[in-house]
Design a protein around this motif. Structure first.
Motif, mmCIF file in Angstrom:
data_model
loop_
_atom_site.group_PDB
_atom_site.id
_atom_site.type_symbol
_atom_site.label_atom_id
_atom_site.label_comp_id
_atom_site.label_asym_id
_atom_site.label_seq_id
_atom_site.Cartn_x
_atom_site.Cartn_y
_atom_site.Cartn_z
ATOM 1 N N MET A 185 0.640 74.198 -18.702
ATOM 2 C CA MET A 185 0.480 74.385 -20.150
ATOM 3 C C MET A 185 1.176 75.616 -20.737
ATOM 4 N N HIS A 186 1.898 76.383 -19.900
ATOM 5 C CA HIS A 186 2.638 77.495 -20.539
ATOM 6 C C HIS A 186 3.940 77.812 -19.838
ATOM 7 N N PHE A 187 5.031 77.591 -20.573
ATOM 8 C CA PHE A 187 6.357 77.897 -20.024
ATOM 9 C C PHE A 187 7.247 78.362 -21.179
ATOM 10 N N MET B 206 2.905 77.207 -29.632
ATOM 11 C CA MET B 206 3.342 78.441 -30.304
ATOM 12 C C MET B 206 2.505 79.596 -29.769
ATOM 13 N N GLU B 207 3.180 80.609 -29.278
ATOM 14 C CA GLU B 207 2.485 81.766 -28.707
ATOM 15 C C GLU B 207 2.608 82.932 -29.688
ATOM 16 N N GLY B 208 1.604 83.059 -30.547
ATOM 17 C CA GLY B 208 1.669 84.048 -31.628
ATOM 18 C C GLY B 208 2.227 83.390 -32.877
ATOM 19 N N THR C 54 -2.219 84.966 -31.443
ATOM 20 C CA THR C 54 -1.466 86.200 -31.189
ATOM 21 C C THR C 54 -0.892 86.228 -29.778
ATOM 22 N N HIS C 55 0.133 87.059 -29.610
ATOM 23 C CA HIS C 55 0.522 87.523 -28.279
ATOM 24 C C HIS C 55 -0.176 88.874 -28.132
ATOM 25 N N ALA C 56 0.416 89.815 -27.439
ATOM 26 C CA ALA C 56 -0.259 91.103 -27.218
ATOM 27 C C ALA C 56 -0.322 91.950 -28.500
ATOM 28 N N ALA D 13 -5.412 82.166 -25.309
ATOM 29 C CA ALA D 13 -4.706 83.121 -24.444
ATOM 30 C C ALA D 13 -4.251 84.318 -25.280
ATOM 31 N N HIS D 14 -4.369 85.503 -24.731
ATOM 32 C CA HIS D 14 -3.875 86.759 -25.305
ATOM 33 C C HIS D 14 -4.758 87.407 -26.368
ATOM 34 N N ILE D 15 -5.543 86.644 -27.104
ATOM 35 C CA ILE D 15 -6.229 87.258 -28.244
ATOM 36 C C ILE D 15 -7.280 88.276 -27.772
ATOM 37 N N SER E 112 -4.511 78.770 -22.429
ATOM 38 C CA SER E 112 -3.417 78.067 -21.745
ATOM 39 C C SER E 112 -2.938 78.776 -20.490
ATOM 40 N N HIS E 113 -2.924 80.127 -20.522
ATOM 41 C CA HIS E 113 -2.430 80.871 -19.353
ATOM 42 C C HIS E 113 -3.116 82.228 -19.324
ATOM 43 N N THR E 114 -3.959 82.399 -18.354
ATOM 44 C CA THR E 114 -4.676 83.667 -18.227
ATOM 45 C C THR E 114 -5.151 83.830 -16.789
ATOM 46 N N GLU F 234 -7.878 93.572 -20.804
ATOM 47 C CA GLU F 234 -8.384 92.752 -21.912
ATOM 48 C C GLU F 234 -7.469 91.576 -22.229
ATOM 49 N N ARG F 235 -6.255 91.572 -21.690
ATOM 50 C CA ARG F 235 -5.393 90.409 -21.839
ATOM 51 C C ARG F 235 -5.949 89.219 -21.047
ATOM 52 N N ASN F 236 -6.708 89.496 -19.998
ATOM 53 C CA ASN F 236 -7.334 88.436 -19.200
ATOM 54 C C ASN F 236 -8.732 88.130 -19.743
ATOM 55 N N PHE G 128 1.099 78.130 -15.429
ATOM 56 C CA PHE G 128 1.817 79.002 -14.497
ATOM 57 C C PHE G 128 2.459 80.221 -15.165
ATOM 58 N N ASP G 129 3.036 80.022 -16.367
ATOM 59 C CA ASP G 129 3.731 81.129 -17.044
ATOM 60 C C ASP G 129 4.859 81.699 -16.179
ATOM 61 N N PHE G 130 5.609 80.821 -15.524
ATOM 62 C CA PHE G 130 6.711 81.307 -14.681
ATOM 63 C C PHE G 130 7.690 82.113 -15.533
HETATM 64 ZN ZN LIG Z 1 1.771 84.804 -22.648
#
Ligand SMILES: [Zn+2]
Length: 344
Positions: free
Chosen positions: A20-22, A114-116, A141-143, A185-187, A206-208, A217-219, A274-276
């Motif tokens: 779910m995240h690439f 959409m990431e952010g 959001t992202h970071a 994810a990320h918020i 989606s990716h954490t 706190e990102r996790n 995975f967020d490769f």
């Molecule tokens: Zn991310």
């Protein structure tokens, strides 16, 4: 005759793996002069790993913001459509039915995410436009902080304590109205809870990774994991924030994250995100790698889980760790498919 582990891996892989995240659209955009990047650089790994659905994330790097955010997001989507159109092997999907049709016909399905929400600026109308273009999952959001809210920082505490802005609440509500998955994810922790309080559909992360093994706190914390479980959401386990230490950044420890979530909220709420990222990281000059380390963290890539061809290694390890086949299928695809069926 007893089935060999290779046969079991093959059989489990056959139904396809959902990631779910690439950060694919970003790379296609950076290589926009070249063309046919998708078939040359990504298809072999997707095929080797039996990848069937990919969350293709629109993400805007700081250097394009604020002026070019919208244009770069549109260009990323344009590149994904252009590259997909030149190949029989891919399909951009906008509904559960389209995803199932792609799977049945052996095509790799892209779900645009959409990431952010930087591309939207602070204009809710833009969400409608991106929806029409195929965006089906949105993380507010992202970071960094944006018009919708604040990201969780890469430290154990210190993220902004406020939740969403009025615009962020509007975006979350409109996603549900349109049939767009809301991605947590990320918020930051306050935003996480606020999204859950104003939405009703199953949420996703989606990716954490889990804070128990990498406390930033990102996790996500055990309490947050339980909130996702209560709503029958799904958490995709990330491969690049498995541990703060290089020595523990292993495939086995990746499986520990899966196990921890499953122990807390059940096997029905864990999937893959995975967020490769190594392929992008390696393209960067050292100065940019240092910038990333200063701003966020130094990523530790898992050597046998750095690209999509390695998905088979995960399936093997899940078998070796004693997961039953029904549970492995849930992790690899069935849980994400349930979310697609419920929301899209
Ligand atoms: Zn991310």
């Amino acid at each position: 005759m007893k089935e060999s582990i290779q046969d079991r891996i093959d059989r489990l892989q056959t139904g396809g793996i959902i990631d779910m995240h690439f950060d694919l659209p970003m790379d296609l955009y950076e290589k926009r002069q070249r063309g046919e990047v998708l078939e040359a650089e990504f298809l072999p790994e997707f095929e080797a790993g039996n990848i069937s659905v990919v969350g293709a994330a629109i993400y805007i790097e700081d250097r394009y913001l604020p002026e070019a955010g919208l244009r770069v997001a549109l260009d990323q989507i344009a590149r994904l459509y252009a590259e997909t159109a030149t190949s029989e092997r891919f399909a951009i999907c906008k509904s559960y039915r389209e995803i199932q049709t792609a799977r049945e016909t052996g095509k790799i399905a892209f779900l645009i995410t959409m990431e952010g929400v930087e591309p939207l600026g602070s204009d809710l109308n833009q969400l409608r436009v991106f929806y029409e273009l195929g965006v089906r999952s949105v993380g507010l959001t992202h970071a960094r902080t944006n018009a919708a809210g604040h990201g969780g920082i890469f430290a154990a505490s210190g993220s902004p304590s406020e939740g969403l802005t009025a615009f962020g609440r509007e975006v979350a509500r409109e996603c549900e109205t349109l049939g767009v998955i809301v991605d947590l994810a990320h918020i930051n922790p306050a935003g996480f809870e606020e999204v859950l309080s104003i939405t009703t559909k199953p949420p996703i992360v989606s990716h954490t990774n889990v804070r128990r093994y990498y406390d930033i706190e990102r996790n996500i914390s055990d309490a947050q994991i339980k909130m996702i479980g209560e709503r029958r959401g799904v958490i995709g386990v990330n491969s690049i924030l498995v541990s703060p230490g290089e020595d523990k950044s292993t495939l086995d420890h990746y499986v520990d994250h899966i196990e921890h979530i499953a122990k807390l909220i059940g096997i029905d709420s864990v999937g893959i995100g995975f967020d490769f990222f190594e392929f992008i990281y390696r393209q960067w000059p050292e100065s940019r790698q240092k910038e990333l380390a200063a701003k966020f963290t130094t990523p530790h890539f898992i050597h046998d889980l750095t690209n999509h061809s390695h998905a088979r290694n995960l399936t093997r390890r899940l078998i070796e760790r004693g997961f039953c086949e029904v549970d492995i299928e849930k992790i690899l695809r069935a849980n994400w498919l349930r979310i697609f069926e419920q929301v899209l």
